[in-house]
Design a protein around this motif. Structure first.
Motif, PDB file in Angstrom:
ATOM      1  N   ASN A 213      63.943  17.392  59.868  1.00 51.82           N
ATOM      2  CA  ASN A 213      62.936  16.938  60.820  1.00 51.82           C
ATOM      3  C   ASN A 213      62.244  15.655  60.335  1.00 51.82           C
ATOM      4  O   ASN A 213      61.036  15.471  60.532  1.00 51.82           O
ATOM      5  CB  ASN A 213      61.901  18.033  61.102  1.00 51.82           C
ATOM      6  CG  ASN A 213      61.226  17.817  62.442  1.00 51.82           C
ATOM      7  OD1 ASN A 213      61.806  17.272  63.364  1.00 51.82           O
ATOM      8  ND2 ASN A 213      59.974  18.232  62.538  1.00 51.82           N
ATOM      9  N   HIS A 214      63.025  14.799  59.679  1.00 51.90           N
ATOM     10  CA  HIS A 214      62.494  13.535  59.196  1.00 51.90           C
ATOM     11  C   HIS A 214      62.381  12.525  60.331  1.00 51.90           C
ATOM     12  O   HIS A 214      63.249  12.457  61.207  1.00 51.90           O
ATOM     13  CB  HIS A 214      63.386  12.974  58.092  1.00 51.90           C
ATOM     14  CG  HIS A 214      63.192  13.668  56.783  1.00 51.90           C
ATOM     15  ND1 HIS A 214      64.007  13.425  55.687  1.00 51.90           N
ATOM     16  CD2 HIS A 214      62.273  14.567  56.365  1.00 51.90           C
ATOM     17  CE1 HIS A 214      63.584  14.156  54.665  1.00 51.90           C
ATOM     18  NE2 HIS A 214      62.542  14.860  55.068  1.00 51.90           N
ATOM     19  N   ASN A 215      61.354  11.707  60.273  1.00 55.27           N
ATOM     20  CA  ASN A 215      61.161  10.691  61.297  1.00 55.27           C
ATOM     21  C   ASN A 215      61.978   9.432  61.030  1.00 55.27           C
ATOM     22  O   ASN A 215      62.491   8.805  61.934  1.00 55.27           O
ATOM     23  CB  ASN A 215      59.681  10.304  61.391  1.00 55.27           C
ATOM     24  CG  ASN A 215      58.825  11.470  61.830  1.00 55.27           C
ATOM     25  OD1 ASN A 215      59.121  12.147  62.809  1.00 55.27           O
ATOM     26  ND2 ASN A 215      57.751  11.724  61.093  1.00 55.27           N
ATOM     27  N   TYR A 216      62.054   9.045  59.751  1.00 53.92           N
ATOM     28  CA  TYR A 216      62.688   7.786  59.391  1.00 53.92           C
ATOM     29  C   TYR A 216      64.125   8.024  58.949  1.00 53.92           C
ATOM     30  O   TYR A 216      64.394   8.921  58.148  1.00 53.92           O
ATOM     31  CB  TYR A 216      61.939   7.119  58.235  1.00 53.92           C
ATOM     32  CG  TYR A 216      60.595   6.543  58.590  1.00 53.92           C
ATOM     33  CD1 TYR A 216      59.554   7.347  59.039  1.00 53.92           C
ATOM     34  CD2 TYR A 216      60.358   5.182  58.460  1.00 53.92           C
ATOM     35  CE1 TYR A 216      58.324   6.812  59.353  1.00 53.92           C
ATOM     36  CE2 TYR A 216      59.126   4.636  58.764  1.00 53.92           C
ATOM     37  CZ  TYR A 216      58.109   5.461  59.209  1.00 53.92           C
ATOM     38  OH  TYR A 216      56.893   4.920  59.521  1.00 53.92           O
ATOM     39  N   MET A 217      65.012   7.193  59.441  1.00 58.81           N
ATOM     40  CA  MET A 217      66.411   7.250  59.020  1.00 58.81           C
ATOM     41  C   MET A 217      66.908   5.839  58.752  1.00 58.81           C
ATOM     42  O   MET A 217      66.419   4.871  59.336  1.00 58.81           O
ATOM     43  CB  MET A 217      67.279   7.958  60.060  1.00 58.81           C
ATOM     44  CG  MET A 217      66.900   9.436  60.249  1.00 58.81           C
ATOM     45  SD  MET A 217      68.023  10.352  61.299  1.00 58.81           S
ATOM     46  CE  MET A 217      69.464  10.528  60.228  1.00 58.81           C
TER      47      MET A 217
ATOM     48  N   SER B 103      65.445   3.352  61.466  1.00 56.27           N
ATOM     49  CA  SER B 103      64.787   3.887  62.657  1.00 56.27           C
ATOM     50  C   SER B 103      63.548   4.655  62.227  1.00 56.27           C
ATOM     51  O   SER B 103      63.598   5.436  61.274  1.00 56.27           O
ATOM     52  CB  SER B 103      65.740   4.814  63.413  1.00 56.27           C
ATOM     53  OG  SER B 103      65.046   5.542  64.407  1.00 56.27           O
ATOM     54  N   VAL B 104      62.447   4.444  62.941  1.00 54.48           N
ATOM     55  CA  VAL B 104      61.210   5.151  62.606  1.00 54.48           C
ATOM     56  C   VAL B 104      60.967   6.341  63.523  1.00 54.48           C
ATOM     57  O   VAL B 104      59.947   7.030  63.393  1.00 54.48           O
ATOM     58  CB  VAL B 104      59.997   4.205  62.612  1.00 54.48           C
ATOM     59  CG1 VAL B 104      60.206   3.085  61.601  1.00 54.48           C
ATOM     60  CG2 VAL B 104      59.745   3.647  63.995  1.00 54.48           C
TER      61      VAL B 104
ATOM     62  N   SER C 177      69.014   8.624  69.607  1.00 53.77           N
ATOM     63  CA  SER C 177      68.626   9.349  70.810  1.00 53.77           C
ATOM     64  C   SER C 177      67.924  10.662  70.475  1.00 53.77           C
ATOM     65  O   SER C 177      67.189  11.204  71.309  1.00 53.77           O
ATOM     66  CB  SER C 177      69.843   9.613  71.698  1.00 53.77           C
ATOM     67  OG  SER C 177      70.832  10.319  70.973  1.00 53.77           O
ATOM     68  N   THR C 178      68.134  11.183  69.275  1.00 59.12           N
ATOM     69  CA  THR C 178      67.467  12.411  68.844  1.00 59.12           C
ATOM     70  C   THR C 178      66.874  12.195  67.458  1.00 59.12           C
ATOM     71  O   THR C 178      67.241  11.252  66.753  1.00 59.12           O
ATOM     72  CB  THR C 178      68.445  13.601  68.771  1.00 59.12           C
ATOM     73  OG1 THR C 178      69.384  13.365  67.712  1.00 59.12           O
ATOM     74  CG2 THR C 178      69.186  13.802  70.082  1.00 59.12           C
ATOM     75  N   THR C 179      65.973  13.082  67.038  1.00 62.21           N
ATOM     76  CA  THR C 179      65.417  12.990  65.682  1.00 62.21           C
ATOM     77  C   THR C 179      66.494  13.209  64.629  1.00 62.21           C
ATOM     78  O   THR C 179      66.466  12.614  63.559  1.00 62.21           O
ATOM     79  CB  THR C 179      64.312  14.043  65.500  1.00 62.21           C
ATOM     80  OG1 THR C 179      63.280  13.803  66.450  1.00 62.21           O
ATOM     81  CG2 THR C 179      63.724  14.001  64.094  1.00 62.21           C
TER      82      THR C 179
ATOM     83  N   CYS D  71      73.838   7.040  54.586  1.00 62.22           N
ATOM     84  CA  CYS D  71      72.740   7.326  55.491  1.00 62.22           C
ATOM     85  C   CYS D  71      71.637   8.001  54.676  1.00 62.22           C
ATOM     86  O   CYS D  71      71.932   8.752  53.722  1.00 62.22           O
ATOM     87  CB  CYS D  71      73.224   8.244  56.607  1.00 62.22           C
ATOM     88  SG  CYS D  71      71.981   8.703  57.810  1.00 62.22           S
ATOM     89  N   ALA D  72      70.393   7.744  55.016  1.00 62.45           N
ATOM     90  CA  ALA D  72      69.275   8.355  54.303  1.00 62.45           C
ATOM     91  C   ALA D  72      68.169   8.681  55.295  1.00 62.45           C
ATOM     92  O   ALA D  72      68.121   8.128  56.400  1.00 62.45           O
ATOM     93  CB  ALA D  72      68.750   7.432  53.203  1.00 62.45           C
ATOM     94  N   SER D  73      67.274   9.573  54.891  1.00 66.57           N
ATOM     95  CA  SER D  73      66.141   9.899  55.745  1.00 66.57           C
ATOM     96  C   SER D  73      64.914  10.197  54.906  1.00 66.57           C
ATOM     97  O   SER D  73      65.009  10.544  53.718  1.00 66.57           O
ATOM     98  CB  SER D  73      66.468  11.094  56.650  1.00 66.57           C
ATOM     99  OG  SER D  73      66.513  12.305  55.904  1.00 66.57           O
ATOM    100  N   THR D  74      63.753  10.038  55.518  1.00 66.36           N
ATOM    101  CA  THR D  74      62.502  10.388  54.872  1.00 66.36           C
ATOM    102  C   THR D  74      61.499  10.818  55.932  1.00 66.36           C
ATOM    103  O   THR D  74      61.632  10.438  57.096  1.00 66.36           O
ATOM    104  CB  THR D  74      61.963   9.228  54.012  1.00 66.36           C
ATOM    105  OG1 THR D  74      60.872   9.675  53.218  1.00 66.36           O
ATOM    106  CG2 THR D  74      61.484   8.076  54.881  1.00 66.36           C
TER     107      THR D  74
END
Lengths: 115, 111
Positions: free
Chosen positions: A28-32, A49-50, A69-71, A91-94
């Protein structure tokens, strides 16, 4: 949690072909983010992407496109592949959030060769 | 243009020795300095991070030293072990969640 997953793990493309690198996170991270890693060059940011529906260019966006298009999902599209796009893609997320310093979680990478 | 300069490109250390990796930056707006560790065939993972309000941070055998006036920071790996053999990346950010990475240092620990 699976964390950040990427598919495929390996791919060989011919010059001029197109493909989509898939990235999914279940935190459920916002940033990717999408990075490319070339030997001796570190990691270069391609796009980020934020949140869903919001994307922006990084250092090396030329030849790539993204959508959010999705979180959970942040695919990277390569149009008209060129040998210069031979690289390992991460790919990474935070989580993100005002005034917070957030650890980026990386996927296992996709090794792409363009011949 | 590399915003964060990292050296050396590679180093070899004996088991039990100290590994030192150095990074320098120019952008004084940077306010977050993480180090990432990457094993072959894997994605990078956060090892340790520091903010500029402290000069040193230690977690186990890993220590970050930070020199704000010189715009430099370094990673020290004490009592290096074969399992520490990996590529280490320094990075910097100014609170918009975009990290600028150094070029990486490949550390080989000889048993």
């Amino acid at each position: 949690n699976a964390g950040v997953t990427q598919t495929p793990k390996f791919r060989i493309l011919k010059i001029g072909q197109s493909m989509t690198l898939q990235c999914t996170q279940d935190m459920n991270h916002n940033y990717m983010y999408w990075y490319r890693q070339d030997p001796g060059m570190g990691l270069k940011l391609i796009y980020y992407s934020v949140g869903a529906g919001i994307t922006d260019k990084g250092e090396v966006p030329n030849g790539y496109n993204v959508s959010r298009s999705t979180t959970e999902d942040f695919p990277l599209r390569l149009e008209l592949a060129a040998p210069s796009q031979t690289s390992v893609y991460f790919c990474a997320s935070t989580l993100g959030g005002s005034g917070r310093y957030n650890e980026q979680f990386f996927g296992p990478g996709t090794r792409l060769t363009v011949l | 243009q590399q915003q964060v300069k990292q050296s050396p490109q590679s180093l070899i250390v004996q088991k039990g020795g100290i590994s030192i990796i150095n990074c320098a930056y120019e952008n004084t707006a940077f306010d977050y300095f993480p180090w990432y560790q990457q094993f072959p065939g894997k994605g990078p993972a956060l090892l340790i991070a520091i903010r500029p309000d402290v000069s040193e941070k230690k977690e186990g055998r890993f220590t970050i030293s930070f020199n704000k006036s010189a715009k430099q920071f370094s990673l020290h790996i004490m009592d290096s072990q074969p399992g520490d053999s990996a590529t280490y990346f320094c990075a910097a950010s100014y609170n918009d969640y975009k990290l600028s990475f150094g070029a990486g240092t490949t550390v080989t620990v000889r048993a």
